[in-house]
Enzyme design. Structure first.
Site, PDB file in Angstrom:
ATOM      1  N   HIS A   8      10.670  -0.247  20.227  1.00  0.00           N
ATOM      2  CA  HIS A   8      11.714  -0.516  21.428  1.00  0.00           C
ATOM      3  C   HIS A   8      12.120  -1.763  20.742  1.00  0.00           C
ATOM      4  CE1 HIS A   8       9.055   1.016  24.794  1.00  0.00           C
ATOM      5  NE2 HIS A   8       9.307   1.444  24.252  1.00  0.00           N
ATOM      6  N   LYS A  12      12.191  -4.152  16.798  1.00  0.00           N
ATOM      7  CA  LYS A  12      12.296  -3.977  15.789  1.00  0.00           C
ATOM      8  C   LYS A  12      11.868  -5.423  15.690  1.00  0.00           C
ATOM      9  CE  LYS A  12      14.931  -0.140  17.319  1.00  0.00           C
ATOM     10  NZ  LYS A  12      13.590   1.205  18.095  1.00  0.00           N
ATOM     11  N   THR A  34      11.734   7.011  15.083  1.00  0.00           N
ATOM     12  CA  THR A  34      12.633   7.185  15.371  1.00  0.00           C
ATOM     13  C   THR A  34      14.406   7.007  15.247  1.00  0.00           C
ATOM     14  OG1 THR A  34      12.463   5.249  16.848  1.00  0.00           O
ATOM     15  CG2 THR A  34      11.894   7.583  17.663  1.00  0.00           C
ATOM     16  N   THR A  37      14.870   2.570  14.930  1.00  0.00           N
ATOM     17  CA  THR A  37      14.032   1.935  14.409  1.00  0.00           C
ATOM     18  C   THR A  37      14.018   2.563  12.498  1.00  0.00           C
ATOM     19  OG1 THR A  37      12.608   2.261  16.036  1.00  0.00           O
ATOM     20  CG2 THR A  37      11.412   1.666  14.232  1.00  0.00           C
ATOM     21  N   SER A  54      17.434   8.952  18.036  1.00  0.00           N
ATOM     22  CA  SER A  54      16.826   7.660  18.797  1.00  0.00           C
ATOM     23  C   SER A  54      15.804   7.787  20.474  1.00  0.00           C
ATOM     24  CB  SER A  54      18.253   7.042  19.416  1.00  0.00           C
ATOM     25  OG  SER A  54      17.053   5.787  20.143  1.00  0.00           O
ATOM     26  N   GLY A  55      14.715   7.058  20.133  1.00  0.00           N
ATOM     27  CA  GLY A  55      14.106   7.138  21.200  1.00  0.00           C
ATOM     28  C   GLY A  55      14.596   7.886  22.911  1.00  0.00           C
ATOM     29  N   ASP A  60      11.245  10.088  20.709  1.00  0.00           N
ATOM     30  CA  ASP A  60      10.345  10.674  21.678  1.00  0.00           C
ATOM     31  C   ASP A  60       9.714  11.558  21.724  1.00  0.00           C
ATOM     32  OD1 ASP A  60      10.463   7.501  21.601  1.00  0.00           O
ATOM     33  OD2 ASP A  60      10.750   7.256  23.643  1.00  0.00           O
ATOM     34  N   ASP A  80       8.099  -2.403  24.273  1.00  0.00           N
ATOM     35  CA  ASP A  80       7.906  -4.522  25.177  1.00  0.00           C
ATOM     36  C   ASP A  80       7.395  -3.632  26.576  1.00  0.00           C
ATOM     37  OD1 ASP A  80       9.232  -5.696  26.582  1.00  0.00           O
ATOM     38  OD2 ASP A  80      11.276  -5.232  25.979  1.00  0.00           O
ATOM     39  N   HIS A  87      13.647   6.240  29.430  1.00  0.00           N
ATOM     40  CA  HIS A  87      13.149   7.211  29.314  1.00  0.00           C
ATOM     41  C   HIS A  87      11.600   7.124  29.433  1.00  0.00           C
ATOM     42  CE1 HIS A  87      13.362   4.483  25.695  1.00  0.00           C
ATOM     43  NE2 HIS A  87      12.160   5.069  24.719  1.00  0.00           N
ATOM     44  N   ASP A  90       9.258   9.817  28.742  1.00  0.00           N
ATOM     45  CA  ASP A  90       9.423  10.400  27.346  1.00  0.00           C
ATOM     46  C   ASP A  90       8.272   9.397  27.162  1.00  0.00           C
ATOM     47  OD1 ASP A  90      11.364  11.985  28.051  1.00  0.00           O
ATOM     48  OD2 ASP A  90      13.029  10.740  26.658  1.00  0.00           O
ATOM     49  N   ARG A  96       0.813  10.043  25.910  1.00  0.00           N
ATOM     50  CA  ARG A  96      -0.233  11.523  26.139  1.00  0.00           C
ATOM     51  C   ARG A  96      -0.186  12.164  25.314  1.00  0.00           C
ATOM     52  NH1 ARG A  96       0.659  16.391  28.996  1.00  0.00           N
ATOM     53  NH2 ARG A  96      -1.209  16.814  30.372  1.00  0.00           N
TER      54      ARG A  96
END
Length: 129
Positions: A8, A12, A34, A37, A54-55, A60, A80, A87, A90, A96
């Protein structure tokens, strides 16, 4: 080993410092991350990384799909926990799917450290054989 890296925005700096400490290990593995990052790790650490979206834009979910397809062996996701993420569904889906497929998941620097030390220890054993 195929390792996914996610962080997040407020994490970073942590993932960059972490990657610098373990660059010698990361260089021996296939990495993906992602978007932001991955770009930061390429630029500031010099790692060869396959960068996804990007996430918040689906990165993600891309990593989750690769976990489900057996294309990722380990995920480092520095989250974070104090900032709401738009999101969040996601993110929860990625966590999960790691649980469903028994893919090791580090969500903070402490757990990531333990996993990296285990990888290093395993590589040391392989080098001595």
């Amino acid at each position: 080993m195929r390792i996914a890296l996610v962080a997040h925005d407020k994490k970073k700096d942590d993932i960059i410092e972490f990657a610098k400490r373990y660059k010698h290990i990361f260089e021996q593995h296939e990495l993906l991350a992602t978007g932001t990052t991955g770009r930061l790790l390429k630029k500031l650490v010099g790692l060869n990384i396959n960068t996804l979206l990007s996430g918040p834009l689906g990165g993600d979910q891309q990593i989750g799909a690769k976990v489900a397809q057996g294309e990722i062996d380990f995920v480092i996701f520095l989250r974070d926990p104090l900032t709401s993420q738009p999101h969040e569904p996601d993110i929860n889906a990625l966590l999960r799917v790691c649980d469903i497929y028994c893919v090791p998941l580090a969500t903070n620097v402490g757990s990531a450290e333990i996993f990296m030390k285990a990888i290093r220890s395993h590589e040391d054993i392989d080098d001595n054989e």
